[in-house]
Scaffold this motif. Structure first.
Motif, PDB file in Angstrom:
ATOM      1  N   SER A  44       0.610  -1.341   0.007  1.00 10.80           N
ATOM      2  CA  SER A  44       0.027  -0.112  -0.041  1.00 10.80           C
ATOM      3  C   SER A  44       0.858   1.391   0.027  1.00 10.80           C
ATOM      4  O   SER A  44       0.357   2.236  -0.595  1.00 10.80           O
ATOM      5  CB  SER A  44      -0.869  -0.113   1.186  1.00 10.80           C
ATOM      6  OG  SER A  44      -0.384   0.045   2.499  1.00 10.80           O
ATOM      7  N   LYS A  47       1.343   2.181  -3.725  1.00 14.98           N
ATOM      8  CA  LYS A  47       0.194   1.936  -4.442  1.00 14.98           C
ATOM      9  C   LYS A  47       0.250   3.003  -5.886  1.00 14.98           C
ATOM     10  O   LYS A  47      -0.418   2.755  -6.820  1.00 14.98           O
ATOM     11  CB  LYS A  47      -1.158   1.969  -3.461  1.00 14.98           C
ATOM     12  CG  LYS A  47      -1.211   3.578  -3.034  1.00 14.98           C
ATOM     13  CD  LYS A  47      -2.765   3.447  -2.060  1.00 14.98           C
ATOM     14  CE  LYS A  47      -2.949   4.842  -1.409  1.00 14.98           C
ATOM     15  NZ  LYS A  47      -4.156   4.792  -0.623  1.00 14.98           N
ATOM     16  N   GLU A  98      -5.427  -0.795  -2.755  1.00 16.08           N
ATOM     17  CA  GLU A  98      -4.363  -0.359  -1.908  1.00 16.08           C
ATOM     18  C   GLU A  98      -3.098  -1.362  -2.261  1.00 16.08           C
ATOM     19  O   GLU A  98      -2.250  -1.369  -1.451  1.00 16.08           O
ATOM     20  CB  GLU A  98      -4.888  -0.817  -0.579  1.00 16.08           C
ATOM     21  CG  GLU A  98      -6.026   0.011  -0.055  1.00 16.08           C
ATOM     22  CD  GLU A  98      -5.363   1.507   0.264  1.00 16.08           C
ATOM     23  OE1 GLU A  98      -4.120   1.588   0.660  1.00 16.08           O
ATOM     24  OE2 GLU A  98      -6.276   2.668   0.043  1.00 16.08           O
TER      25      GLU A  98
END
Length: 223
Positions: A44, A47, A98
């Motif tokens: 994440s 991302k 994510e």
């Protein structure tokens, strides 16, 4: 087999090319030795970069896998885990917003996770896993063991120098929860929770690769 290996390599390259990822291993043990496990790859923090990479055909010599390819491979992994005797309730989550992928399951005994690893290994590696059990629990002595057989540093040296840089910000986190209080744990880097019913080990990937730190641990529970 060669085609499947290429798919795996392409998916792993997508994960590793981000330069920042975390692998999280969570094991929850019941008193009888059964329990549940969750394995998560969390990207994440990268991302935005990953979203851009996903628009490309290839990067740094690696083919960028499509979302469909990744979904299909995760599905194959889940189906293979489901086929392992002693494993149940296998689930997966794949979040492309994510960039987090997680696979969870229940087991009748933690040693069954060794069989899961064997099912994804070559014959040679399977023999090593059976010999050096990665997961173990002695219900008599109330001892949980996390081990491994591989020399990560040796394999790491076979990779491209440019690819090694991405491990500078990568990390490993192991979280182990128990129904009984923890008496002690061997790995000095591991932390016992205030409740005494959980142990956490968080390490930098490069320290593991350089053999400065290890994910190996023996956790002794109170009787």
């Amino acid at each position: 087999m060669q085609y499947k290996q290429q798919i795996v390599i392409s998916i792993l390259s997508l994960f590793f090319l981000t330069g920042c990822f975390e692998f999280v291993e969570e094991i929850a043990m019941n008193k009888d030795g059964s329990g549940s496990a969750v394995f998560t790859v969390n990207l994440s923090q990268s991302k935005t970069k990953l979203a851009s990479i996903m628009l490309l055909d290839s990067i740094n010599g690696y083919k960028v896998p499509s979302k469909i390819t990744i979904k299909n491979h995760v599905k194959e992994v889940v189906e293979k885990i489901k086929a392992t005797k002693g494993i149940s309730n296998v689930k997966s989550t794949l979040n492309f917003d994510e960039f987090i992928v997680a696979i969870s399951c229940d087991f009748d005994k933690v040693e069954t996770l060794n069989e899961v690893l064997v099912n994804f290994s070559s014959k040679k590696l399977a023999q090593e896993i059976k010999k050096h059990k990665h997961f173990g629990f002695n219900n008599t002595s109330k001892t949980f063991v996390r081990s491994h057989h591989f020399n990560i540093g040796k394999e790491f040296q076979k990779t491209k120098t440019s690819d090694r840089e991405i491990f500078k910000t990568a990390s490993y986190t192991g979280i182990y929860r128990f129904a009984s209080p923890v008496k002690l744990c061997v790995n000095k880097e591991a932390k016992i929770a205030k409740s005494k019913k959980a142990v956490m080990l968080r390490l930098n990937a490069q320290d593991i690769i350089a053999n400065k730190q290890t994910i190996k641990n023996t956790i002794q529970l109170e009787n």
